[in-house]
Design a protein around this motif. Sequence first.
Motif, PDB file in Angstrom:
ATOM      1  N   ARG A   1     -13.320 -28.436  12.935  1.00 50.54           N
ATOM      2  CA  ARG A   1     -12.933 -27.121  12.452  1.00 50.54           C
ATOM      3  C   ARG A   1     -11.537 -27.252  11.870  1.00 50.54           C
ATOM      4  O   ARG A   1     -10.775 -28.135  12.250  1.00 50.54           O
ATOM      5  CB  ARG A   1     -12.988 -26.108  13.592  1.00 50.54           C
ATOM      6  N   PHE A   2     -11.233 -26.380  10.939  1.00 52.29           N
ATOM      7  CA  PHE A   2      -9.965 -26.461  10.230  1.00 52.29           C
ATOM      8  C   PHE A   2      -9.264 -25.121  10.296  1.00 52.29           C
ATOM      9  O   PHE A   2      -9.895 -24.078  10.374  1.00 52.29           O
ATOM     10  CB  PHE A   2     -10.203 -26.863   8.765  1.00 52.29           C
ATOM     11  N   GLU A   3      -7.943 -25.183  10.260  1.00 58.37           N
ATOM     12  CA  GLU A   3      -7.124 -23.982  10.231  1.00 58.37           C
ATOM     13  C   GLU A   3      -5.935 -24.234   9.323  1.00 58.37           C
ATOM     14  O   GLU A   3      -5.580 -25.384   9.046  1.00 58.37           O
ATOM     15  CB  GLU A   3      -6.653 -23.604  11.636  1.00 58.37           C
ATOM     16  N   LEU A   4      -5.328 -23.167   8.873  1.00 53.32           N
ATOM     17  CA  LEU A   4      -4.151 -23.256   8.029  1.00 53.32           C
ATOM     18  C   LEU A   4      -3.016 -23.866   8.844  1.00 53.32           C
ATOM     19  O   LEU A   4      -2.742 -23.435   9.962  1.00 53.32           O
ATOM     20  CB  LEU A   4      -3.767 -21.853   7.549  1.00 53.32           C
ATOM     21  N   ALA A   5      -2.361 -24.884   8.309  1.00 50.52           N
ATOM     22  CA  ALA A   5      -1.238 -25.524   9.002  1.00 50.52           C
ATOM     23  C   ALA A   5      -0.001 -24.660   8.876  1.00 50.52           C
ATOM     24  O   ALA A   5       0.206 -23.994   7.857  1.00 50.52           O
ATOM     25  CB  ALA A   5      -0.982 -26.909   8.416  1.00 50.52           C
ATOM     26  N   SER A   6       0.821 -24.696   9.920  1.00 51.52           N
ATOM     27  CA  SER A   6       2.036 -23.897   9.922  1.00 51.52           C
ATOM     28  C   SER A   6       3.068 -24.573  10.807  1.00 51.52           C
ATOM     29  O   SER A   6       2.777 -24.905  11.955  1.00 51.52           O
ATOM     30  CB  SER A   6       1.734 -22.497  10.449  1.00 51.52           C
ATOM     31  N   ASP A   7       4.277 -24.761  10.286  1.00 48.87           N
ATOM     32  CA  ASP A   7       5.347 -25.347  11.096  1.00 48.87           C
ATOM     33  C   ASP A   7       5.732 -24.417  12.243  1.00 48.87           C
ATOM     34  O   ASP A   7       6.059 -24.865  13.331  1.00 48.87           O
ATOM     35  CB  ASP A   7       6.577 -25.634  10.238  1.00 48.87           C
ATOM     36  N   ALA A   8       5.678 -23.124  12.007  1.00 48.16           N
ATOM     37  CA  ALA A   8       6.069 -22.156  13.034  1.00 48.16           C
ATOM     38  C   ALA A   8       5.040 -22.090  14.163  1.00 48.16           C
ATOM     39  O   ALA A   8       5.344 -21.622  15.250  1.00 48.16           O
ATOM     40  CB  ALA A   8       6.236 -20.779  12.408  1.00 48.16           C
ATOM     41  N   HIS A   9       3.853 -22.581  13.914  1.00 49.17           N
ATOM     42  CA  HIS A   9       2.756 -22.452  14.877  1.00 49.17           C
ATOM     43  C   HIS A   9       2.150 -23.839  15.139  1.00 49.17           C
ATOM     44  O   HIS A   9       0.957 -23.986  15.273  1.00 49.17           O
ATOM     45  CB  HIS A   9       1.712 -21.498  14.266  1.00 49.17           C
ATOM     46  N   ARG A  10       3.029 -24.865  15.219  1.00 49.25           N
ATOM     47  CA  ARG A  10       2.567 -26.247  15.256  1.00 49.25           C
ATOM     48  C   ARG A  10       2.008 -26.655  16.611  1.00 49.25           C
ATOM     49  O   ARG A  10       0.930 -27.208  16.697  1.00 49.25           O
ATOM     50  CB  ARG A  10       3.716 -27.169  14.853  1.00 49.25           C
ATOM     51  N   ASP A  11       2.753 -26.433  17.679  1.00 47.30           N
ATOM     52  CA  ASP A  11       2.344 -26.902  19.004  1.00 47.30           C
ATOM     53  C   ASP A  11       1.588 -25.807  19.752  1.00 47.30           C
ATOM     54  O   ASP A  11       2.112 -25.190  20.669  1.00 47.30           O
ATOM     55  CB  ASP A  11       3.571 -27.353  19.806  1.00 47.30           C
ATOM     56  N   HIS A  12       0.370 -25.567  19.348  1.00 50.65           N
ATOM     57  CA  HIS A  12      -0.472 -24.615  20.043  1.00 50.65           C
ATOM     58  C   HIS A  12      -1.728 -25.338  20.512  1.00 50.65           C
ATOM     59  O   HIS A  12      -2.001 -26.452  20.101  1.00 50.65           O
ATOM     60  CB  HIS A  12      -0.805 -23.404  19.165  1.00 50.65           C
ATOM     61  N   HIS A  13      -2.462 -24.683  21.377  1.00 49.43           N
ATOM     62  CA  HIS A  13      -3.601 -25.310  22.033  1.00 49.43           C
ATOM     63  C   HIS A  13      -4.856 -24.492  21.765  1.00 49.43           C
ATOM     64  O   HIS A  13      -4.783 -23.368  21.291  1.00 49.43           O
ATOM     65  CB  HIS A  13      -3.319 -25.436  23.528  1.00 49.43           C
ATOM     66  N   HIS A  14      -6.001 -25.066  22.082  1.00 47.84           N
ATOM     67  CA  HIS A  14      -7.271 -24.424  21.764  1.00 47.84           C
ATOM     68  C   HIS A  14      -8.169 -24.361  22.998  1.00 47.84           C
ATOM     69  O   HIS A  14      -8.314 -25.341  23.711  1.00 47.84           O
ATOM     70  CB  HIS A  14      -7.996 -25.194  20.654  1.00 47.84           C
ATOM     71  N   LEU A  15      -8.757 -23.230  23.183  1.00 49.68           N
ATOM     72  CA  LEU A  15      -9.802 -23.013  24.175  1.00 49.68           C
ATOM     73  C   LEU A  15     -11.086 -22.927  23.377  1.00 49.68           C
ATOM     74  O   LEU A  15     -11.237 -22.028  22.547  1.00 49.68           O
ATOM     75  CB  LEU A  15      -9.523 -21.712  24.930  1.00 49.68           C
ATOM     76  N   VAL A  16     -12.004 -23.884  23.578  1.00 51.88           N
ATOM     77  CA  VAL A  16     -13.187 -24.014  22.728  1.00 51.88           C
ATOM     78  C   VAL A  16     -14.452 -23.857  23.562  1.00 51.88           C
ATOM     79  O   VAL A  16     -14.637 -24.559  24.565  1.00 51.88           O
ATOM     80  CB  VAL A  16     -13.208 -25.394  22.030  1.00 51.88           C
ATOM     81  N   CYS A  17     -15.326 -22.941  23.145  1.00 58.60           N
ATOM     82  CA  CYS A  17     -16.619 -22.794  23.807  1.00 58.60           C
ATOM     83  C   CYS A  17     -17.519 -23.954  23.367  1.00 58.60           C
ATOM     84  O   CYS A  17     -17.733 -24.152  22.164  1.00 58.60           O
ATOM     85  CB  CYS A  17     -17.280 -21.466  23.456  1.00 58.60           C
ATOM     86  N   VAL A  18     -18.023 -24.704  24.337  1.00 58.77           N
ATOM     87  CA  VAL A  18     -18.833 -25.883  24.014  1.00 58.77           C
ATOM     88  C   VAL A  18     -20.230 -25.501  23.523  1.00 58.77           C
ATOM     89  O   VAL A  18     -20.929 -26.340  22.967  1.00 58.77           O
ATOM     90  CB  VAL A  18     -18.952 -26.851  25.215  1.00 58.77           C
ATOM     91  N   ARG A  19     -20.610 -24.251  23.685  1.00 54.95           N
ATOM     92  CA  ARG A  19     -21.936 -23.829  23.241  1.00 54.95           C
ATOM     93  C   ARG A  19     -21.913 -23.218  21.848  1.00 54.95           C
ATOM     94  O   ARG A  19     -22.624 -23.656  20.949  1.00 54.95           O
ATOM     95  CB  ARG A  19     -22.547 -22.840  24.226  1.00 54.95           C
ATOM     96  N   CYS A  20     -21.077 -22.214  21.627  1.00 56.16           N
ATOM     97  CA  CYS A  20     -21.105 -21.500  20.335  1.00 56.16           C
ATOM     98  C   CYS A  20     -19.969 -21.893  19.405  1.00 56.16           C
ATOM     99  O   CYS A  20     -19.974 -21.533  18.239  1.00 56.16           O
ATOM    100  CB  CYS A  20     -21.096 -19.990  20.557  1.00 56.16           C
ATOM    101  N   GLY A  21     -18.961 -22.614  19.902  1.00 62.63           N
ATOM    102  CA  GLY A  21     -17.857 -23.053  19.066  1.00 62.63           C
ATOM    103  C   GLY A  21     -16.722 -22.056  18.924  1.00 62.63           C
ATOM    104  O   GLY A  21     -15.734 -22.345  18.249  1.00 62.63           O
ATOM    105  N   ARG A  22     -16.850 -20.876  19.562  1.00 65.76           N
ATOM    106  CA  ARG A  22     -15.753 -19.899  19.496  1.00 65.76           C
ATOM    107  C   ARG A  22     -14.465 -20.598  19.924  1.00 65.76           C
ATOM    108  O   ARG A  22     -14.433 -21.320  20.913  1.00 65.76           O
ATOM    109  CB  ARG A  22     -16.055 -18.722  20.418  1.00 65.76           C
ATOM    110  N   THR A  23     -13.401 -20.373  19.181  1.00 69.12           N
ATOM    111  CA  THR A  23     -12.133 -21.042  19.443  1.00 69.12           C
ATOM    112  C   THR A  23     -11.021 -20.015  19.540  1.00 69.12           C
ATOM    113  O   THR A  23     -10.868 -19.181  18.653  1.00 69.12           O
ATOM    114  CB  THR A  23     -11.813 -22.044  18.308  1.00 69.12           C
ATOM    115  N   GLU A  24     -10.288 -20.072  20.618  1.00 71.78           N
ATOM    116  CA  GLU A  24      -9.135 -19.190  20.823  1.00 71.78           C
ATOM    117  C   GLU A  24      -7.895 -20.061  20.972  1.00 71.78           C
ATOM    118  O   GLU A  24      -7.945 -21.123  21.584  1.00 71.78           O
ATOM    119  CB  GLU A  24      -9.313 -18.337  22.083  1.00 71.78           C
ATOM    120  N   GLU A  25      -6.805 -19.619  20.405  1.00 68.76           N
ATOM    121  CA  GLU A  25      -5.552 -20.352  20.511  1.00 68.76           C
ATOM    122  C   GLU A  25      -4.720 -19.795  21.654  1.00 68.76           C
ATOM    123  O   GLU A  25      -4.804 -18.616  21.985  1.00 68.76           O
ATOM    124  CB  GLU A  25      -4.745 -20.210  19.223  1.00 68.76           C
TER     125      GLU A  25
END
Length: 146
Positions: free
Chosen positions: A83-107
């Motif tokens: 999956r891809f997201e817009l890169a941002s220096d202000a938002h560089r070190d963030h993490h992802h919670l990913v549903c292994v079934r549907c792929g929903r992704t929360e930062e």
Amino acid sequence: MPAEPSLRNSLHDRGQRLTPQRQRVLALFERIGEGSHLGAEEVHQRLLRSEERVSLATVYRTLRLLSSIGLLQELELPEGGRRFELASDAHRDHHHLVCVRCGRTEEFENAEVLQAGEQAAVHHRFRLLECVLNVRALCPSCAAEE
């Protein structure tokens, strides 16, 4: 659709052209904003819905290219998806919670995770470039189906 000078310069430096298709893919990510994670098929479908003709193969190539020049950030999922997201220096070190079934992704952001990454890098004499944690889980909807 005016081209972002940094995109044009980055592509030119790599001997690449700024094609309308590349502009369309980047413009889509700019429209949906930071924090939105899309796979290649989702990008392709959204472009088709907005009547912008881009082949799926071109979308895959463009996503890889835009990621390699730092305009998009790639999130590789253990389930085989990317999956891809817009890169941002202000938002560089963030993490992802990913549903292994549907792929929903929360930062989410967590200072302790960043601190642990920094400490590990110092301890092993590495130079930290980024600290990203991907947490695999089931979203509430998928968990309720079990």
